[in-house]
Scaffold this motif. Structure first.
Motif, PDB file in Angstrom:
ATOM      1  N   ILE A 154      -9.074  -1.978  -9.959  1.00 13.67           N
ATOM      2  CA  ILE A 154      -8.469  -2.463 -11.197  1.00 13.67           C
ATOM      3  C   ILE A 154      -8.141  -3.939 -11.022  1.00 13.67           C
ATOM      4  CG2 ILE A 154      -6.599  -2.166 -12.844  1.00 13.67           C
ATOM      5  CD1 ILE A 154      -6.317   0.717 -11.778  1.00 13.67           C
ATOM      6  N   ALA A 155      -8.780  -4.780 -11.811  1.00 16.26           N
ATOM      7  CA  ALA A 155      -8.556  -6.229 -11.753  1.00 16.26           C
ATOM      8  C   ALA A 155      -7.814  -6.670 -13.003  1.00 16.26           C
ATOM      9  CB  ALA A 155      -9.882  -6.962 -11.631  1.00 16.26           C
ATOM     10  N   ASP A 156      -6.812  -7.492 -12.808  1.00 20.15           N
ATOM     11  CA  ASP A 156      -5.991  -7.970 -13.920  1.00 20.15           C
ATOM     12  C   ASP A 156      -5.957  -9.491 -13.888  1.00 20.15           C
ATOM     13  OD1 ASP A 156      -4.225  -7.174 -16.125  1.00 20.15           O
ATOM     14  OD2 ASP A 156      -2.648  -8.146 -14.939  1.00 20.15           O
ATOM     15  N   ARG A 157      -6.436 -10.134 -14.968  1.00 18.84           N
ATOM     16  CA  ARG A 157      -6.576 -11.588 -14.981  1.00 18.84           C
ATOM     17  C   ARG A 157      -6.142 -12.179 -16.333  1.00 18.84           C
ATOM     18  NH1 ARG A 157      -7.701 -10.344 -10.526  1.00 18.84           N
ATOM     19  NH2 ARG A 157      -9.439 -10.991  -9.176  1.00 18.84           N
ATOM     20  N   GLU A 158      -5.518 -13.336 -16.245  1.00 22.34           N
ATOM     21  CA  GLU A 158      -5.308 -14.133 -17.444  1.00 22.34           C
ATOM     22  C   GLU A 158      -6.527 -15.017 -17.623  1.00 22.34           C
ATOM     23  OE1 GLU A 158      -1.732 -16.317 -17.680  1.00 22.34           O
ATOM     24  OE2 GLU A 158      -0.417 -14.570 -17.429  1.00 22.34           O
ATOM     25  N   ILE A 159      -7.191 -14.877 -18.767  1.00 19.66           N
ATOM     26  CA  ILE A 159      -8.399 -15.645 -19.048  1.00 19.66           C
ATOM     27  C   ILE A 159      -8.224 -16.339 -20.387  1.00 19.66           C
ATOM     28  CG2 ILE A 159     -10.887 -15.525 -19.410  1.00 19.66           C
ATOM     29  CD1 ILE A 159     -10.939 -13.032 -17.711  1.00 19.66           C
ATOM     30  N   GLY A 160      -8.133 -17.650 -20.350  1.00 17.66           N
ATOM     31  CA  GLY A 160      -7.983 -18.412 -21.579  1.00 17.66           C
ATOM     32  C   GLY A 160      -6.758 -17.960 -22.364  1.00 17.66           C
ATOM     33  N   PRO A 161      -6.955 -17.598 -23.645  1.00 15.40           N
ATOM     34  CA  PRO A 161      -5.806 -17.255 -24.490  1.00 15.40           C
ATOM     35  C   PRO A 161      -5.336 -15.803 -24.339  1.00 15.40           C
ATOM     36  CG  PRO A 161      -7.806 -17.149 -25.771  1.00 15.40           C
ATOM     37  CD  PRO A 161      -8.220 -17.625 -24.407  1.00 15.40           C
TER      38      PRO A 161
ATOM     39  N   ARG B  24      -2.574  -2.858  -3.165  1.00 12.13           N
ATOM     40  CA  ARG B  24      -2.515  -3.986  -4.088  1.00 12.13           C
ATOM     41  C   ARG B  24      -3.037  -5.246  -3.416  1.00 12.13           C
ATOM     42  NH1 ARG B  24       0.369  -3.445  -8.771  1.00 12.13           N
ATOM     43  NH2 ARG B  24       1.477  -1.455  -9.040  1.00 12.13           N
ATOM     44  N   PHE B  25      -3.760  -6.021  -4.215  1.00  7.93           N
ATOM     45  CA  PHE B  25      -4.237  -7.338  -3.805  1.00  7.93           C
ATOM     46  C   PHE B  25      -3.769  -8.323  -4.870  1.00  7.93           C
ATOM     47  CE2 PHE B  25      -7.199  -4.153  -2.287  1.00  7.93           C
ATOM     48  CZ  PHE B  25      -7.340  -4.481  -0.941  1.00  7.93           C
ATOM     49  N   GLY B  26      -2.525  -8.773  -4.730  1.00  7.36           N
ATOM     50  CA  GLY B  26      -1.953  -9.581  -5.793  1.00  7.36           C
ATOM     51  C   GLY B  26      -1.752  -8.724  -7.020  1.00  7.36           C
ATOM     52  N   SER B  27      -2.353  -9.122  -8.149  1.00  6.50           N
ATOM     53  CA  SER B  27      -2.244  -8.335  -9.379  1.00  6.50           C
ATOM     54  C   SER B  27      -3.334  -7.268  -9.471  1.00  6.50           C
ATOM     55  CB  SER B  27      -2.338  -9.253 -10.602  1.00  6.50           C
ATOM     56  OG  SER B  27      -3.576  -9.955 -10.606  1.00  6.50           O
ATOM     57  N   ASP B  28      -4.276  -7.255  -8.521  1.00  6.85           N
ATOM     58  CA  ASP B  28      -5.338  -6.239  -8.505  1.00  6.85           C
ATOM     59  C   ASP B  28      -4.901  -5.043  -7.660  1.00  6.85           C
ATOM     60  OD1 ASP B  28      -6.627  -8.202  -9.864  1.00  6.85           O
ATOM     61  OD2 ASP B  28      -8.183  -8.559  -8.350  1.00  6.85           O
ATOM     62  N   ARG B  29      -5.641  -3.954  -7.796  1.00  6.91           N
ATOM     63  CA  ARG B  29      -5.342  -2.788  -6.965  1.00  6.91           C
ATOM     64  C   ARG B  29      -6.596  -1.945  -6.739  1.00  6.91           C
ATOM     65  NH1 ARG B  29      -1.221   0.217 -11.022  1.00  6.91           N
ATOM     66  NH2 ARG B  29      -0.799  -1.957 -11.558  1.00  6.91           N
TER      67      ARG B  29
ATOM     68  N   THR C 250      -7.806  -6.684 -18.346  1.00  7.19           N
ATOM     69  CA  THR C 250      -7.682  -5.682 -17.288  1.00  7.19           C
ATOM     70  C   THR C 250      -8.993  -4.909 -17.228  1.00  7.19           C
ATOM     71  OG1 THR C 250      -5.294  -5.448 -17.646  1.00  7.19           O
ATOM     72  CG2 THR C 250      -6.399  -3.704 -16.418  1.00  7.19           C
ATOM     73  N   LEU C 251      -9.662  -4.986 -16.090  1.00 10.93           N
ATOM     74  CA  LEU C 251     -10.978  -4.368 -15.929  1.00 10.93           C
ATOM     75  C   LEU C 251     -10.896  -3.304 -14.825  1.00 10.93           C
ATOM     76  CD1 LEU C 251     -14.007  -4.446 -16.748  1.00 10.93           C
ATOM     77  CD2 LEU C 251     -14.350  -6.060 -14.853  1.00 10.93           C
TER      78      LEU C 251
ATOM     79  N   SER D 229       0.828  -1.202   0.000  1.00  9.03           N
ATOM     80  CA  SER D 229       0.000   0.000   0.000  1.00  9.03           C
ATOM     81  C   SER D 229       0.860   1.250   0.000  1.00  9.03           C
ATOM     82  CB  SER D 229      -0.944   0.006   1.207  1.00  9.03           C
ATOM     83  OG  SER D 229      -0.216   0.028   2.413  1.00  9.03           O
ATOM     84  N   LYS D 230       0.268   2.341  -0.453  1.00 11.31           N
ATOM     85  CA  LYS D 230       0.939   3.642  -0.509  1.00 11.31           C
ATOM     86  C   LYS D 230      -0.082   4.744  -0.299  1.00 11.31           C
ATOM     87  CE  LYS D 230       2.296   5.308  -4.478  1.00 11.31           C
ATOM     88  NZ  LYS D 230       3.077   5.537  -5.717  1.00 11.31           N
ATOM     89  N   LEU D 231       0.283   5.736   0.507  1.00  9.13           N
ATOM     90  CA  LEU D 231      -0.577   6.875   0.786  1.00  9.13           C
ATOM     91  C   LEU D 231       0.191   8.160   0.494  1.00  9.13           C
ATOM     92  CD1 LEU D 231      -3.138   8.229   2.053  1.00  9.13           C
ATOM     93  CD2 LEU D 231      -1.943   8.065   4.269  1.00  9.13           C
TER      94      LEU D 231
END
Length: 705
Positions: free
Chosen positions: A353-360, A301-306, A364-365, A244-246
């Motif tokens: 911000i969610a970052d996921r590998e999905i299939g091929p 940050r929550f893993g690759s999410d933030r 980033t949402l 985290s950062k403030l």
């Protein structure tokens, strides 16, 4: 436009001529170029604006540029963003040489009609809006002393930033890192220009800090254009844990008794470009500004999410004396010639911000919401008492003006193989509320409210044709509500609640390429069609009212190139060619007429040479084609001009000490030119002249503990 000699500056150009010759001689006498080495590779900068996550600008399906500032002195005096934005295509930053009215900034024509401040372009500093919910922004609040970079987003994807986002200009300040250090700088030059600043930054006990205070003053080249600006900035960075950062941020701006020379008529400018119209002197037109704000940004940050959250609040007070004739203020319905308001503003925002590998592929949402609010306690006064002009007289306006905006948005980026797809949508609700407290005699109750709604979608696709060549296309829809100032007056009196927002559709196709290892090229063609363009309806008794015109059409081409010929010699340039016209005949404008305030051609070129380590010289050239000043294109257009500037920057290190020096010679050939225009000024005072040959220089010293 050039002339053999400047007719009104007397001996001043001759006194600067030896300085110019000395600077040229110094450049010519520098040691021969250092031993030839392989040129450095040109890389695309990493940017956040647009995608809201870090990405290379080369891999984004829209036009976005980053201007690096850093902590050195080569950027200039660091007073106005006009000093550093010339190399960005599609952007025109015109310095009015009038600190009472701020810069005029337009992006692909958005914002060109602004008579003061910035509108049509979204301004953001350290994640906090520098633009009010109504779309009125102030670039003067940007602190360039602490800026690390400025990112500029143009085109369809800018629309997902909401109201007045014809383009987005976002400033990012440095974060305190490394060993503590202090610095101080002194700069000065022509026209009584002086700037002094002092700062400290670094990291101590895990807390980063950046502190800065500066004082700037100038007499201005034009008579009656003196200004003083005091700024302060503080940024503290905390890292509660590794995820985290403030950031806590404070900034302030004070401009006491800033003289306003107004624009000039064509006849006055032809006679004396340093002049001021008598009406400005009679009413002592001037402005005083006090602005202070604080804010916080938090990221976890929550893993690759933030998760990102920001909040801010502040106050702004303005008192402005205008040149409205005394006779025009006789009716009780007239709001007077003195503007006086105290503004309180605040806002909050959050995004996940969610970052996921999905299939091929990889998705980033981003989903978020912004809420912004400003409330003005606004009064208007006559600008006279009896026969004494330029003083605060009788009350003529008293109201509370509240503007709020609520904007949820979603943005998705899908990367699969050679293609990246970007989709964004934002729903904006902007509400204006007026509580009129000045109900006297024939002056009716003008209280009321109006809301504007817009859903702004944008889509883009990037195709990696080869590792060094990307093609992209994007499309988006946006809107631009009237500002509070544009709503304030109608032809029938009172607020103009019938004024509609301008709605635009933008399309862009572009190419981003590397030519060899040392040259980067960006090119884009765009089209913008706008319905209900907001234009001047009338200007009577010192009050301007606005109306909606028909459709407008802007088509253009942008080119930007950067290359390193050798390790010591580099060049960059930018070109914008744009046809901006009214595309429909209405009661106020005629089909085919050029939109005022927008040059058809803007160009910038720079050649920089580093003959020795720590020494940089450069020559800059800036071109603007002629600019129309009114919708009918009937009055004299501001002539085209080309300016040439020189700069010399040096840096030396000795133990913990760092010394840097800067010398700039602007407008080398002393060209007479109109720096900016006041669009639609029915008094004919359209023209704001730029300075002639001007020499500036300074030194900066820093010490690292």
């Amino acid at each position: 436009m050039t002339r053999p000699a400047r007719r009104t500056r007397g001996a001043r150009p001759h006194t600067l001529a030896p300085l110019a010759a000395a600077l040229l001689g110094a450049l010519a006498s520098l040691p021969a170029m250092a031993q030839e080495t392989a040129p450095t590779q040109v890389l695309a900068p990493t940017v956040i604006t647009g995608s809201r996550v870090e990405a290379s600008s080369f891999d984004l399906p829209y036009s976005v540029d980053s201007v690096s500032l850093g902590a050195d002195s080569a950027a200039g005096l660091r007073v106005n963003v006009s000093e550093v934005m010339n190399a960005v295509p599609g952007v025109v930053v015109q310095n009015r040489q009038n600190y009472a009215q701020d810069l005029q900034i337009s992006v692909r024509g958005f914002g060109a009609r602004a008579a003061f401040g910035v509108r049509g372009v979204k301004l953001i500093a350290d994640g906090i809006p520098a633009t009010n919910p109504d779309g009125q922004g102030q670039a003067a609040t940007f602190n360039l002393d602490t800026a690390e970079r400025i990112e500029v987003l143009r085109g369809p994807m800018a629309t997902i930033y909401g109201n007045h986002a014809g383009g987005v200009i976002q400033l990012f300040s440095r974060e305190g890192q490394g060993a503590p250090r202090v610095s101080a700088g002194v700069f000065g030059g022509d026209h009584g220009t002086v700037k002094v600043d002092i700062g400290a930054e670094g990291e101590k006990n895990g807390i980063g800090y950046v502190l800065d205070a500066s004082h700037f003053e100038t007499d201005g080249e034009r008579r009656y254009s003196a200004a003083e600006r005091n700024q302060a900035y503080a940024k503290l960075t905390f890292r509660p844990d590794e995820d985290s950062k403030l950031n806590l941020i404070f900034s302030s701006l004070r401009q006491p008794e800033t003289e306003d020379p107004l624009g000039l008529t064509w006849a006055t400018w032809k006679r004396d470009e340093t002049a001021v119209e008598n009406v400005a002197l009679q009413y002592r037109t001037r402005k005083e500004i006090d602005h202070v704000q604080g804010g916080a940004t938090y990221e976890r940050r929550f893993g690759s999410d933030r998760l990102q959250v920001q909040a801010y609040a502040g106050e702004r007070s303005v008192t402005q004396y205008q040149s409205i004739p005394r006779a025009a203020q006789t009716p009780i319905t007239h709001a007077g010639g003195v503007i006086d308001f105290d503004r309180e503003f605040y806002g909050v925002g959050a995004r996940y911000i969610a970052d996921r590998e999905i299939g091929p592929g990889r998705l980033t949402l981003t989903a978020g919401i912004d809420y912004d609010r400003s409330e003005d306690d606004r009064q208007g006064y006559q600008n006279f008492i009896g026969t004494v002009l330029g003083v605060k007289g009788a009350l003529r306006r008293d109201e509370i003006d509240t503007v709020t905006s609520t904007d949820p948005y979603v943005q998705a980026v899908w990367r699969q193989g050679d293609f990246d797809w970007t989709l964004g949508v934002r729903h904006s609700e902007v509400k204006f509320d007026v509580d009129d407290k000045f109900i006297v005699g024939a002056n009716r109750d003008d209280s009321g409210s109006v809301s504007y709604h817009q859903t702004s979608p944008a889509v883009g696709v990037l195709w990696r044709l080869t590792p060094v060549l990307n093609l992209y296309a994007s499309y988006g829809r946006g809107f631009e509500t009237p500002t509070l100032n544009e709503l304030s007056y109608s032809a029938s009196g009172g607020f103009n609640f019938d004024l509609k927002p301008a709605r635009s559709r933008q399309a862009e196709v572009g190419i981003k390429a590397y030519v060899g290892e040392h040259t980067r090229l960006n090119a884009a063609v765009f089209q913008i069609r706008t319905e209900d363009e907001i234009v001047v309806a009338s200007s009577v008794g010192g009050r301007t009212s606005y109306t909606n015109a028909g459709t407008t059409l802007r088509r253009g081409l942008e080119l930007a190139a950067e290359t390193n010929f050798t390790h010591n010699l580099s060049a960059r340039g930018a070109l914008t060619v744009m046809r901006a016209v009214y595309d429909e005949t209405t009661a106020t404008v005629e089909d085919g007429k050029r939109i005022p305030g927008i040059p058809a051609v803007t160009a910038y070129g720079e050649l920089a040479w580093k003959p020795l380590a720590g020494l940089t010289t450069a020559v800059e050239a800036i071109h603007r084609s002629k600019v129309y000043v009114d919708d009918a294109n009937a009055d004299h257009a501001a002539p085209a001009y080309t300016l040439v500037n020189l700069r010399l920057a040096a840096e030396q290190k000795s133990g913990p000490w760092t010394f840097s020096e800067l010398l700039r010679l602007d407008n080398l050939f002393d060209r007479e030119h109109i720096a900016s225009v006041i669009v639609g000024d029915r008094n004919g005072r359209y023209y704001e002249p730029g300075p002639g040959r001007s020499l500036y220089g300074g030194v900066r010293v820093s010490y690292q503990f």
